[in-house]
Enzyme design. Structure first.
Site, mmCIF file in Angstrom:
data_model
loop_
_atom_site.group_PDB
_atom_site.id
_atom_site.type_symbol
_atom_site.label_atom_id
_atom_site.label_comp_id
_atom_site.label_asym_id
_atom_site.label_seq_id
_atom_site.Cartn_x
_atom_site.Cartn_y
_atom_site.Cartn_z
ATOM 1 N N ASP A 8 0.872 -1.177 0.000
ATOM 2 C CA ASP A 8 0.000 0.000 0.000
ATOM 3 C C ASP A 8 0.910 1.228 0.000
ATOM 4 O O ASP A 8 2.147 1.105 -0.147
ATOM 5 C CB ASP A 8 -1.015 -0.034 1.165
ATOM 6 C CG ASP A 8 -0.408 0.321 2.506
ATOM 7 O OD1 ASP A 8 0.844 0.393 2.611
ATOM 8 O OD2 ASP A 8 -1.173 0.543 3.460
ATOM 9 N N CYS A 65 2.759 -3.223 4.180
ATOM 10 C CA CYS A 65 1.988 -2.006 4.448
ATOM 11 C C CYS A 65 2.684 -1.292 5.602
ATOM 12 O O CYS A 65 3.853 -1.584 5.876
ATOM 13 C CB CYS A 65 0.520 -2.314 4.729
ATOM 14 S SG CYS A 65 0.162 -3.331 6.168
ATOM 15 N N GLY A 66 2.028 -0.368 6.257
ATOM 16 C CA GLY A 66 2.700 0.370 7.322
ATOM 17 C C GLY A 66 3.139 -0.533 8.464
ATOM 18 O O GLY A 66 4.275 -0.478 8.919
ATOM 19 N N THR A 67 2.223 -1.371 8.913
ATOM 20 C CA THR A 67 2.525 -2.284 10.025
ATOM 21 C C THR A 67 2.652 -3.743 9.597
ATOM 22 O O THR A 67 3.175 -4.565 10.357
ATOM 23 C CB THR A 67 1.371 -2.241 11.049
ATOM 24 O OG1 THR A 67 0.168 -2.635 10.370
ATOM 25 C CG2 THR A 67 1.205 -0.854 11.654
ATOM 26 N N ILE A 69 0.073 -5.483 9.497
ATOM 27 C CA ILE A 69 -1.063 -6.121 10.182
ATOM 28 C C ILE A 69 -2.309 -6.180 9.294
ATOM 29 O O ILE A 69 -2.916 -7.246 9.121
ATOM 30 C CB ILE A 69 -1.369 -5.401 11.513
ATOM 31 C CG1 ILE A 69 -0.171 -5.520 12.460
ATOM 32 C CG2 ILE A 69 -2.608 -6.006 12.168
ATOM 33 C CD1 ILE A 69 -0.282 -4.670 13.729
ATOM 34 N N HIS A 98 7.151 -24.781 10.305
ATOM 35 C CA HIS A 98 6.048 -25.327 11.106
ATOM 36 C C HIS A 98 4.662 -25.070 10.518
ATOM 37 O O HIS A 98 3.782 -25.912 10.646
ATOM 38 C CB HIS A 98 6.086 -24.730 12.521
ATOM 39 C CG HIS A 98 7.260 -25.190 13.319
ATOM 40 N ND1 HIS A 98 7.312 -25.083 14.687
ATOM 41 C CD2 HIS A 98 8.447 -25.754 12.959
ATOM 42 C CE1 HIS A 98 8.468 -25.566 15.133
ATOM 43 N NE2 HIS A 98 9.177 -25.964 14.097
ATOM 44 N N HIS A 133 3.735 -31.487 11.845
ATOM 45 C CA HIS A 133 3.070 -30.222 11.503
ATOM 46 C C HIS A 133 1.933 -30.408 10.494
ATOM 47 O O HIS A 133 1.082 -29.538 10.357
ATOM 48 C CB HIS A 133 4.090 -29.221 10.967
ATOM 49 C CG HIS A 133 5.182 -28.951 11.953
ATOM 50 N ND1 HIS A 133 4.948 -28.327 13.156
ATOM 51 C CD2 HIS A 133 6.501 -29.272 11.938
ATOM 52 C CE1 HIS A 133 6.083 -28.260 13.837
ATOM 53 N NE2 HIS A 133 7.036 -28.824 13.118
HETATM 54 C C1 RB5 Z 1 -1.967 3.087 6.388
HETATM 55 O O1 RB5 Z 1 -2.022 4.294 7.054
HETATM 56 C C2 RB5 Z 1 -1.901 1.917 7.378
HETATM 57 O O2 RB5 Z 1 -3.100 1.860 8.093
HETATM 58 C C3 RB5 Z 1 -1.622 0.628 6.668
HETATM 59 O O3 RB5 Z 1 -0.455 0.746 5.947
HETATM 60 C C4 RB5 Z 1 -1.437 -0.591 7.556
HETATM 61 O O4 RB5 Z 1 -0.511 -0.354 8.545
HETATM 62 C C5 RB5 Z 1 -2.667 -1.214 8.020
HETATM 63 O O5 RB5 Z 1 -2.660 -2.193 8.775
#
Ligand code: RB5
Length: 152
Positions: A8, A65-67, A69, A98, A133
């Site tokens: 992203d 992406c940023g995190t 997550i 695993h 596994h």
């Molecule tokens: C973008 O601002 C951020 O929310 C996205 O990159 C990501 O970290 C979402 O989980």
């Protein structure tokens, strides 16, 4: 091995280095976007990569992406995807050995590109161990099937 790539706007800055790594190490790849730093929806790109892997158009997926997550959450909604959110090489190796993880998610705002490339290298060069596994992954697949909406 073919690798599907998804980013992203918060992850796209590392795309060039990831592609350079893949080219230098003999991996094929397909870039599913995004292509610039304009604000976008990470889920759109996470799904594209997850579907490419689930449909066997790619062997592995890599999401940034940023995190890491949001990308990992959405990828794991696609049946057949085992996406691992990793920020260290130990986890990247372990999830291949695993969990037979087929998609890797990382956060560009969390770790530097040097660590990211080491994690990617571990993820792409570690084999699934099989053995005990296999039954554990079968339980994951069984659970996925239990909660999947059946198409008629
Ligand atoms: C973008 O601002 C951020 O929310 C996205 O990159 C990501 O970290 C979402 O989980």
């Amino acid at each position: 091995m073919k690798v599907a790539l998804g980013f992203d706007h918060a992850g796209v800055k590392v795309k060039r280095q990831i592609i350079k790594y893949l080219e230098e190490n003999g991996f094929e790849y397909e870039d599913f976007g995004t292509y610039d730093e304009n604000s976008c929806n990470y889920a759109e790109y996470g799904v594209k990569v997850a579907e490419a892997v689930a449909e066997k158009r790619a062997d592995r997926g890599v999401l940034v992406c940023g995190t890491g997550i949001g990308m990992s959450i959405v990828a794991n909604k696609v049946p057949g995807i085992r996406c691992a959110h990793c920020h260290d090489t130990f986890s990247a190796k372990a999830t291949r050995m695993h969990n037979d993880a087929n998609v890797l998610a990382m956060g560009e705002r969390v770790i530097g590109v040097g660590v990211m490339l080491e994690i990617l290298d571990a993820f792409l060069h570690t084999d699934f161990e099989g053995g005990r596994h296999i039954a554990r992954i079968a339980k994951i697949t069984e659970t996925e099937e239990k909660y999947s909406v059946k198409q008629s």
